[in-house]
Design a protein around this motif. Structure first.
Motif, short mmCIF file in Angstrom:
data_model
loop_
_atom_site.label_atom_id
_atom_site.label_comp_id
_atom_site.label_asym_id
_atom_site.label_seq_id
_atom_site.Cartn_x
_atom_site.Cartn_y
_atom_site.Cartn_z
N LYS A 88 -2.83 10.13 5.60
CA LYS A 88 -2.41 9.06 4.68
C LYS A 88 -1.92 9.70 3.39
CE LYS A 88 -5.80 5.60 6.04
NZ LYS A 88 -6.81 4.66 5.59
N ARG B 142 -11.30 2.48 -2.22
CA ARG B 142 -10.35 2.67 -1.12
C ARG B 142 -10.06 1.34 -0.42
NH1 ARG B 142 -9.10 7.91 0.59
NH2 ARG B 142 -7.29 6.83 1.42
N GLY B 143 -8.84 1.17 -0.02
CA GLY B 143 -8.43 -0.08 0.64
C GLY B 143 -8.18 -1.19 -0.37
N GLY B 144 -8.13 -0.83 -1.66
CA GLY B 144 -8.11 -1.84 -2.72
C GLY B 144 -6.81 -2.63 -2.90
N SER B 145 -5.78 -2.31 -2.11
CA SER B 145 -4.56 -3.13 -2.24
C SER B 145 -4.83 -4.58 -1.82
CB SER B 145 -3.43 -2.56 -1.39
OG SER B 145 -3.14 -1.26 -1.80
N ASP B 146 -5.81 -4.77 -0.94
CA ASP B 146 -6.21 -6.14 -0.57
C ASP B 146 -6.64 -6.93 -1.81
OD1 ASP B 146 -5.90 -5.57 2.10
OD2 ASP B 146 -8.04 -5.38 2.54
N THR C 59 -2.35 8.61 0.46
CA THR C 59 -3.43 8.58 -0.54
C THR C 59 -4.38 9.76 -0.36
OG1 THR C 59 -3.26 6.18 -0.46
CG2 THR C 59 -5.21 7.07 -1.55
N GLU D 13 1.01 4.19 -3.99
CA GLU D 13 1.41 2.78 -4.05
C GLU D 13 2.62 2.61 -4.98
OE1 GLU D 13 -1.60 3.56 -3.26
OE2 GLU D 13 -2.11 2.07 -1.75
N SER E 117 0.85 -1.20 0.00
CA SER E 117 0.00 0.00 0.00
C SER E 117 0.88 1.24 0.00
CB SER E 117 -0.84 0.04 1.27
OG SER E 117 -1.90 -0.86 1.21
N ALA E 118 0.24 2.39 -0.07
CA ALA E 118 0.93 3.68 0.11
C ALA E 118 1.12 3.91 1.61
CB ALA E 118 0.07 4.79 -0.47
N PHE F 169 -3.64 -1.53 -5.27
CA PHE F 169 -4.66 -0.49 -5.44
C PHE F 169 -4.95 -0.06 -6.87
CE2 PHE F 169 -5.72 4.23 -4.33
CZ PHE F 169 -7.05 3.95 -4.12
N1 ASP Z 1 -3.81 3.50 -0.31
C1 ASP Z 1 -5.15 3.17 -0.67
C2 ASP Z 1 -6.10 3.70 0.38
O1 ASP Z 1 -5.68 4.38 1.30
C3 ASP Z 1 -5.35 1.71 -0.94
C4 ASP Z 1 -4.92 0.76 0.15
O2 ASP Z 1 -4.21 1.14 1.08
O3 ASP Z 1 -5.29 -0.42 0.08
O4 ASP Z 1 -7.27 3.46 0.27
#
Ligand code: ASP
Length: 431
Positions: A47, A182-186, A49, A115, A36-37, A168
């Protein structure tokens, strides 16, 4: 082969990245890191992002992103210097990115650079090869993964080598940078795990697994040792943020196990997420706040073939995609994320729907939450009754119950201001 994904807090600064290195090097089966970032270093921090989205907003307003981008640059250069890697090349890249954002490359491009830079820095620190997500991951317009992605990844990744891949983002079929939600690195981690048929997908974060309730609300909440794919999806849908709800889809049919682990306490066992769990009954409780409700009535609504569908299509026109629905003979209730529509959009939508469909009434109100009790075999467990009892005993009024639509969850509509109390009382009744 193990794919290890590290979230924002795990790569927030140089010290955290050193922990990442130690984890990766402690098991030689770990051959691909998805990163992730940099996230928040403390509660007051921002963050990367979020800062990148701010940069893009400034440009949208006709301003330069320079002041905000400088903060981003400072953080990356500081990380590089502390890790003793080349910060001159990095500074050049940062300059190019700032120019591209200022030139109006758009929100997805801007957001993806967190990222991108994170993976560049970590690949250099690890001595592992960098693979740009843009070259391998193709994202459809509805944000799902294009199947060509798996072919590209298989061709690009040599099983004898080690790689760092940014999470991401990817690109569209037309070659434009696009992010997941958001959170898409998963999701990226899951895609890579499926592509290489990994024996395990590790998801490294700042908590020791998926708790039975949010530990900020229930401080003594236990960690679930094991959850099924279905349980995790349902849990994310009702507000649990540990694992992205769309990240199960890429590996759903491959059965790859996932483990959620803590970068700061790598020896903690974490939570294993498996295709099917042997554990039946309630496993967790969570609440999702920030919902609005549309209530509409029309006599004989149920008889009018196609009307529900047409109503839903009209909601989409106004940018509203309901997440929960209830249908009566002459009425419908929909809940949606309040962020989807401002008051004026809601008002315009009500007027249009009334006029177009001759509704008897329609109203929108805010401040709702959905409480979910999650666990496989929920439809044959008494957890539903126990949860309802706990809510009643504590004066928490329910506006909606959804039991039986899923065998893995039961949902209660409640008022947002009672969400935390509801989680507490249901947790203590069930666990
Ligand atoms: N950096 C992105 C976010 O803050 C994606 C991630 O962390 O998965 O949503």
């Amino acid at each position: 082969m193990i794919v290890s994904k590290f979230g924002g807090s795990s790569v927030a600064d140089a010290d955290q990245i050193r922990k990442v290195k130690a984890i990766l090097e402690s098991d030689e089966r770990r051959c691909i890191a998805v990163v992730s970032a940099p996230g928040k270093r403390n509660k007051e921090d921002q963050k990367i992002t979020d800062l990148l989205y701010k940069c893009n907003s400034l440009v949208q307003k006709g301003l330069t992103c320079r002041p905000v981008f400088n903060e981003i640059s400072k953080r990356f250069v500081q990380i590089a210097q502390k890790l003793k890697i080349d910060d001159v090349k990095l500074s050049e890249r940062l300059d190019d990115i700032r120019c591209a954002i200022d030139a109006g490359r758009g929100a997805d491009y801007a957001a993806s650079r967190g990222e991108y830079l994170s993976a560049l820095v970590i690949s250099e620190f690890m001595g592992w090869e960098f693979v740009d997500a843009e070259d391998v991951i193709v994202i459809n317009s509805d944000s799902t993964v294009n199947e060509i992605t798996y072919k590209r990844l298989k061709e690009r990744l040599d099983p004898t080598k080690r790689y760092v891949i940014p999470g991401f983002y990817g690109e569209t079929e037309q070659g434009v940078v696009k992010t997941f939600t958001r959170g898409g690195s998963d999701i990226t981690g899951s895609i890579v795990a499926r592509a290489i048929d990994a024996e395990l997908y590790e998801n490294w974060t700042d908590v020791s697994g998926v708790y039975r309730a949010d530990p900020r609300i229930v401080p003594n909440a236990e960690v679930n040792p094991e959850l099924s794919y279905k349980e995790v999806r349902e849990l994310s849908d009702v507000g649990a943020t540990v694992f992205h709800e769309e990240a199960i889809a890429p590996i759903y049919n491959s059965g790859i196990p996932i483990v959620v682990k803590n970068t700061n306490r790598p020896d903690d066992p974490g939570t294993r997420i498996v295709p099917e769990s042997n554990d039946f009954g309630a496993t967790a409780v969570s609440a999702r706040s920030g919902l609005s409700r549309i209530k509409l009535r029309k006599l004989m609504l149920f008889k009018k073939y196609g009307m529900r569908h047409a109503l839903l299509t009209m909601l989409h026109v106004f940018g509203i995609r309901p997440c929960y629905s209830l249908f009566g003979i002459d009425s419908i209730v929909w809940f949606f994320d309040s962020k989807m529509a401002s008051d004026s959009v809601c008002q315009a939508m009500c007027e249009r729907l009334t006029k177009e469909f001759g509704l008897d009434s329609i109203e929108v109100d805010h401040g709702h939450a959905i409480l979910g009790v999650v666990g496989d075999g929920m439809d044959s467990s008494d957890a539903y009754l126990k949860a309802a009892e706990a809510l009643k005993e504590n004066g928490i009024k329910t506006t909606f119950v959804n039991y039986g639509a899923s065998d893995t969850s039961v949902l209660f509509g409640i008022k947002e201001e009672q969400a935390a109390d509801a989680v507490k009382v249901v947790y203590s009744k069930l666990f």
